[in-house]
Design a protein around this motif. Structure first.
Motif, PDB file in Angstrom:
ATOM      1  N   ALA A 188      -3.737   3.568  -1.228  1.00 36.20           N
ATOM      2  CA  ALA A 188      -4.409   3.233  -2.278  1.00 36.20           C
ATOM      3  C   ALA A 188      -3.839   3.643  -3.650  1.00 36.20           C
ATOM      4  O   ALA A 188      -3.451   4.888  -3.677  1.00 36.20           O
ATOM      5  N   VAL A 189      -3.453   2.697  -4.627  1.00 32.48           N
ATOM      6  CA  VAL A 189      -2.756   3.290  -5.903  1.00 32.48           C
ATOM      7  C   VAL A 189      -3.526   2.840  -7.016  1.00 32.48           C
ATOM      8  O   VAL A 189      -4.633   1.761  -6.777  1.00 32.48           O
ATOM      9  N   ASN A 190      -3.196   2.865  -8.161  1.00 32.99           N
ATOM     10  CA  ASN A 190      -3.591   2.382  -9.491  1.00 32.99           C
ATOM     11  C   ASN A 190      -2.449   1.490 -10.173  1.00 32.99           C
ATOM     12  O   ASN A 190      -1.370   1.937 -10.048  1.00 32.99           O
ATOM     13  N   LEU A 191      -2.736   0.486 -10.503  1.00 34.03           N
ATOM     14  CA  LEU A 191      -1.610  -0.304 -10.997  1.00 34.03           C
ATOM     15  C   LEU A 191      -1.335   0.207 -12.344  1.00 34.03           C
ATOM     16  O   LEU A 191      -1.928   0.540 -13.174  1.00 34.03           O
ATOM     17  N   SER A 192       0.051   0.045 -12.736  1.00 37.23           N
ATOM     18  CA  SER A 192       0.797   0.339 -13.967  1.00 37.23           C
ATOM     19  C   SER A 192       0.515  -0.941 -14.909  1.00 37.23           C
ATOM     20  O   SER A 192       0.155  -1.880 -14.669  1.00 37.23           O
ATOM     21  N   ALA A 193       0.996  -0.361 -16.024  1.00 33.79           N
ATOM     22  CA  ALA A 193       0.691  -1.814 -17.111  1.00 33.79           C
ATOM     23  C   ALA A 193       1.336  -2.867 -16.845  1.00 33.79           C
ATOM     24  O   ALA A 193       0.972  -3.982 -17.083  1.00 33.79           O
ATOM     25  N   THR A 194       2.629  -2.612 -16.397  1.00 33.70           N
ATOM     26  CA  THR A 194       3.408  -3.994 -16.101  1.00 33.70           C
ATOM     27  C   THR A 194       2.859  -4.580 -14.886  1.00 33.70           C
ATOM     28  O   THR A 194       3.040  -5.535 -14.752  1.00 33.70           O
ATOM     29  N   GLU A 195       2.639  -3.907 -13.737  1.00 33.47           N
ATOM     30  CA  GLU A 195       1.966  -4.203 -12.491  1.00 33.47           C
ATOM     31  C   GLU A 195       0.816  -5.070 -12.766  1.00 33.47           C
ATOM     32  O   GLU A 195       0.583  -6.231 -12.055  1.00 33.47           O
ATOM     33  N   SER A 196      -0.126  -4.737 -13.591  1.00 36.30           N
ATOM     34  CA  SER A 196      -1.339  -5.163 -13.949  1.00 36.30           C
ATOM     35  C   SER A 196      -1.182  -6.625 -14.374  1.00 36.30           C
ATOM     36  O   SER A 196      -2.080  -7.575 -14.136  1.00 36.30           O
ATOM     37  N   LYS A 197      -0.224  -6.830 -15.174  1.00 38.82           N
ATOM     38  CA  LYS A 197       0.151  -8.241 -15.925  1.00 38.82           C
ATOM     39  C   LYS A 197       0.195  -9.258 -14.734  1.00 38.82           C
ATOM     40  O   LYS A 197      -0.204 -10.450 -14.944  1.00 38.82           O
ATOM     41  N   LEU A 253      -1.032  -9.422 -11.892  1.00 32.49           N
ATOM     42  CA  LEU A 253      -2.217  -9.741 -11.141  1.00 32.49           C
ATOM     43  C   LEU A 253      -3.474  -9.840 -11.813  1.00 32.49           C
ATOM     44  O   LEU A 253      -4.301 -10.011 -11.562  1.00 32.49           O
ATOM     45  N   ALA A 254      -2.970 -10.108 -13.425  1.00 34.32           N
ATOM     46  CA  ALA A 254      -4.257 -10.465 -14.059  1.00 34.32           C
ATOM     47  C   ALA A 254      -5.327  -9.442 -13.957  1.00 34.32           C
ATOM     48  O   ALA A 254      -6.303  -9.840 -14.027  1.00 34.32           O
ATOM     49  N   GLU A 255      -4.881  -8.376 -13.914  1.00 37.98           N
ATOM     50  CA  GLU A 255      -6.002  -7.042 -13.857  1.00 37.98           C
ATOM     51  C   GLU A 255      -5.739  -6.037 -15.297  1.00 37.98           C
ATOM     52  O   GLU A 255      -4.723  -6.161 -15.716  1.00 37.98           O
ATOM     53  N   LYS A 256      -6.435  -5.110 -15.204  1.00 41.54           N
ATOM     54  CA  LYS A 256      -6.587  -4.231 -16.169  1.00 41.54           C
ATOM     55  C   LYS A 256      -5.567  -3.026 -15.840  1.00 41.54           C
ATOM     56  O   LYS A 256      -5.575  -2.562 -14.485  1.00 41.54           O
ATOM     57  N   ALA A 257      -4.781  -2.499 -16.644  1.00 40.74           N
ATOM     58  CA  ALA A 257      -4.243  -1.438 -16.155  1.00 40.74           C
ATOM     59  C   ALA A 257      -4.830  -0.303 -15.764  1.00 40.74           C
ATOM     60  O   ALA A 257      -5.983   0.083 -16.211  1.00 40.74           O
ATOM     61  N   GLY A 258      -4.474   0.389 -14.741  1.00 41.45           N
ATOM     62  CA  GLY A 258      -5.293   1.579 -13.922  1.00 41.45           C
ATOM     63  C   GLY A 258      -6.330   0.884 -13.004  1.00 41.45           C
ATOM     64  O   GLY A 258      -6.733   1.803 -12.267  1.00 41.45           O
ATOM     65  N   ALA A 259      -6.093  -0.330 -12.671  1.00 47.25           N
ATOM     66  CA  ALA A 259      -7.199  -0.952 -11.842  1.00 47.25           C
ATOM     67  C   ALA A 259      -6.783  -0.455 -10.261  1.00 47.25           C
ATOM     68  O   ALA A 259      -5.265  -0.376 -10.118  1.00 47.25           O
ATOM     69  N   ALA A 260      -7.732  -0.419  -9.603  1.00 49.29           N
ATOM     70  CA  ALA A 260      -7.337  -0.080  -8.216  1.00 49.29           C
ATOM     71  C   ALA A 260      -6.835  -1.124  -7.558  1.00 49.29           C
ATOM     72  O   ALA A 260      -7.003  -2.214  -7.535  1.00 49.29           O
ATOM     73  N   SER A 261      -5.846  -0.619  -6.549  1.00 46.94           N
ATOM     74  CA  SER A 261      -4.922  -1.674  -5.742  1.00 46.94           C
ATOM     75  C   SER A 261      -4.617  -1.061  -4.386  1.00 46.94           C
ATOM     76  O   SER A 261      -4.750   0.073  -4.240  1.00 46.94           O
ATOM     77  N   LEU A 262      -4.309  -2.101  -3.408  1.00 42.91           N
ATOM     78  CA  LEU A 262      -3.560  -1.530  -2.271  1.00 42.91           C
ATOM     79  C   LEU A 262      -2.051  -1.860  -2.319  1.00 42.91           C
ATOM     80  O   LEU A 262      -1.789  -2.852  -2.654  1.00 42.91           O
ATOM     81  N   LYS A 263      -1.340  -0.924  -1.776  1.00 40.08           N
ATOM     82  CA  LYS A 263      -0.154  -0.807  -1.795  1.00 40.08           C
ATOM     83  C   LYS A 263       0.300  -0.983  -0.203  1.00 40.08           C
ATOM     84  O   LYS A 263      -0.143  -0.086   0.277  1.00 40.08           O
ATOM     85  N   ILE A 264       1.241  -2.076   0.169  1.00 42.78           N
ATOM     86  CA  ILE A 264       1.346  -2.231   1.499  1.00 42.78           C
ATOM     87  C   ILE A 264       2.726  -2.389   1.555  1.00 42.78           C
ATOM     88  O   ILE A 264       3.536  -3.159   0.851  1.00 42.78           O
ATOM     89  N   TYR A 265       3.400  -1.582   2.326  1.00 42.86           N
ATOM     90  CA  TYR A 265       4.638  -1.370   2.957  1.00 42.86           C
ATOM     91  C   TYR A 265       4.737  -2.138   4.206  1.00 42.86           C
ATOM     92  O   TYR A 265       4.415  -1.755   5.241  1.00 42.86           O
ATOM     93  N   ARG A 266       5.870  -3.451   4.144  1.00 41.87           N
ATOM     94  CA  ARG A 266       5.525  -4.031   5.563  1.00 41.87           C
ATOM     95  C   ARG A 266       7.123  -4.094   5.938  1.00 41.87           C
ATOM     96  O   ARG A 266       7.946  -4.665   5.039  1.00 41.87           O
ATOM     97  N   LYS A 267       7.400  -3.696   7.079  1.00 37.72           N
ATOM     98  CA  LYS A 267       8.615  -3.955   7.750  1.00 37.72           C
ATOM     99  C   LYS A 267       8.660  -4.940   8.848  1.00 37.72           C
ATOM    100  O   LYS A 267       7.714  -4.798   9.976  1.00 37.72           O
ATOM    101  N   THR A 268       9.442  -6.104   8.905  1.00 38.01           N
ATOM    102  CA  THR A 268       9.466  -7.188   9.959  1.00 38.01           C
ATOM    103  C   THR A 268      10.576  -6.999  10.830  1.00 38.01           C
ATOM    104  O   THR A 268      11.858  -6.975  10.309  1.00 38.01           O
ATOM    105  N   ILE A 269      10.636  -7.129  12.109  1.00 41.60           N
ATOM    106  CA  ILE A 269      11.779  -7.250  13.008  1.00 41.60           C
ATOM    107  C   ILE A 269      11.618  -8.535  13.887  1.00 41.60           C
ATOM    108  O   ILE A 269      10.738  -8.956  13.898  1.00 41.60           O
ATOM    109  N   ASN A 270      12.830  -8.879  14.404  1.00 42.59           N
ATOM    110  CA  ASN A 270      13.172 -10.099  14.903  1.00 42.59           C
ATOM    111  C   ASN A 270      13.018  -9.822  16.324  1.00 42.59           C
ATOM    112  O   ASN A 270      12.716  -8.511  16.850  1.00 42.59           O
ATOM    113  N   ASP A 271      13.461 -10.854  17.476  1.00 40.91           N
ATOM    114  CA  ASP A 271      13.465 -10.609  18.832  1.00 40.91           C
ATOM    115  C   ASP A 271      14.312  -9.729  19.376  1.00 40.91           C
ATOM    116  O   ASP A 271      14.152  -9.538  20.678  1.00 40.91           O
ATOM    117  N   LYS A 272      15.463  -9.359  18.495  1.00 43.69           N
ATOM    118  CA  LYS A 272      16.484  -8.482  18.967  1.00 43.69           C
ATOM    119  C   LYS A 272      16.093  -6.901  18.540  1.00 43.69           C
ATOM    120  O   LYS A 272      17.015  -6.034  18.584  1.00 43.69           O
TER     121      LYS A 272
END
Length: 238
Positions: A181-190, A192-211
């Motif tokens: 759980a994070v708050n959007l910076s001024a740059t990030e909010s633009k 997502l058409a949101e207000k700076a400081g708005a609540a957001s989910l930050k998702i880190y995703r790593k994908t692996i292949n069949d090997k």
């Protein structure tokens, strides 16, 4: 087209599991190697997939057991797809590809992708929309050595995973995610058409292949008022 070996093993194990009872013990890795005649990595990848989806659980020194869950789910084992989830909700899914460039990733990104310090990645910046309303702002890192000559035009008419599969024969079979759980910076909010400081989910995703090789690492910011993150948890011991 014949399924990859690991997927054949997964399908067969799913069928076997569906006929067992909760907490029944599965054969050891060594016995599964002998039964299927595949590599140890294939067996481990299959078991890892089943464990991540809650079909089995493992106890150190004791073995692998069947979870107490009913296996009657559509597209069991399917990868999460933003486009498919949005379409399933009756909305129109679109993607705006902002930029694609070659970069030398940070130490953190390189570690996630098992790269040495001087290896480059493509950095893809995208905005994912539902009914033309921005929901997710993401930055994706893709190893150059796996995806040489990747172009932004490749992604204009198809999804990222489809391009990785069709152009480079790289199939995403499993993903690991951390959510914060994070708050959007001024740059990030633009984005997502949101207000700076708005609540957001930050998702880190790593994908692996069949090997079992990492092929993608994505950092996403999702609007908390528009994006719902769902997970299922099972009690293995009931």
């Amino acid at each position: 087209m014949q399924k990859p070996l690991y997927r054949q093993v997964i399908s067969d194990l799913e069928m076997r599991i569906s006929k067992l009872k909760a907490n029944d013990k599965l054969p050891s890795e060594r016995k599964l190697l002998m039964q299927y005649g595949v590599s140890r990595n294939t067996i481990r990848l299959a078991l890892q997939d089943l464990e991540q989806r809650g079909l089995i659980y493992r106890l150190h020194g004791k073995g692998t057991f069947v979870s107490s869950m009913y296996l009657d789910q559509p597209n069991i084992g399917g990868m999460y797809s933003f486009s498919e989830e949005i379409k399933r909700a009756g909305q129109k899914a679109t993607t705006k590809n902002q930029s694609l460039e070659l970069v030398t990733p940070s130490e953190q990104i390189a570690k996630q992708l098992n790269l040495v310090s001087d290896e480059q990645t493509y950095k893809l910046v995208r905005i994912r929309l539902a009914n033309d309303e921005p929901q997710i702002f993401s930055t994706t890192y893709l190893p150059k050595k796996l995806f040489p000559d990747l172009k932004l035009s490749d992604l204009q008419a198809d999804t990222l995973y489809s391009v990785l599969k069709s152009k480079y024969s790289q199939l995403s079979v499993m993903a690991f995610e951390d959510v914060q759980a994070v708050n959007l910076s001024a740059t990030e909010s633009k984005f997502l058409a949101e207000k700076a400081g708005a609540a957001s989910l930050k998702i880190y995703r790593k994908t692996i292949n069949d090997k079992n090789v990492p092929i993608e690492f994505t950092i996403s910011l999702a609007r908390s008022d528009k994006f719902i993150y769902r997970s299922k948890q099972y009690n293995h011991f009931l």
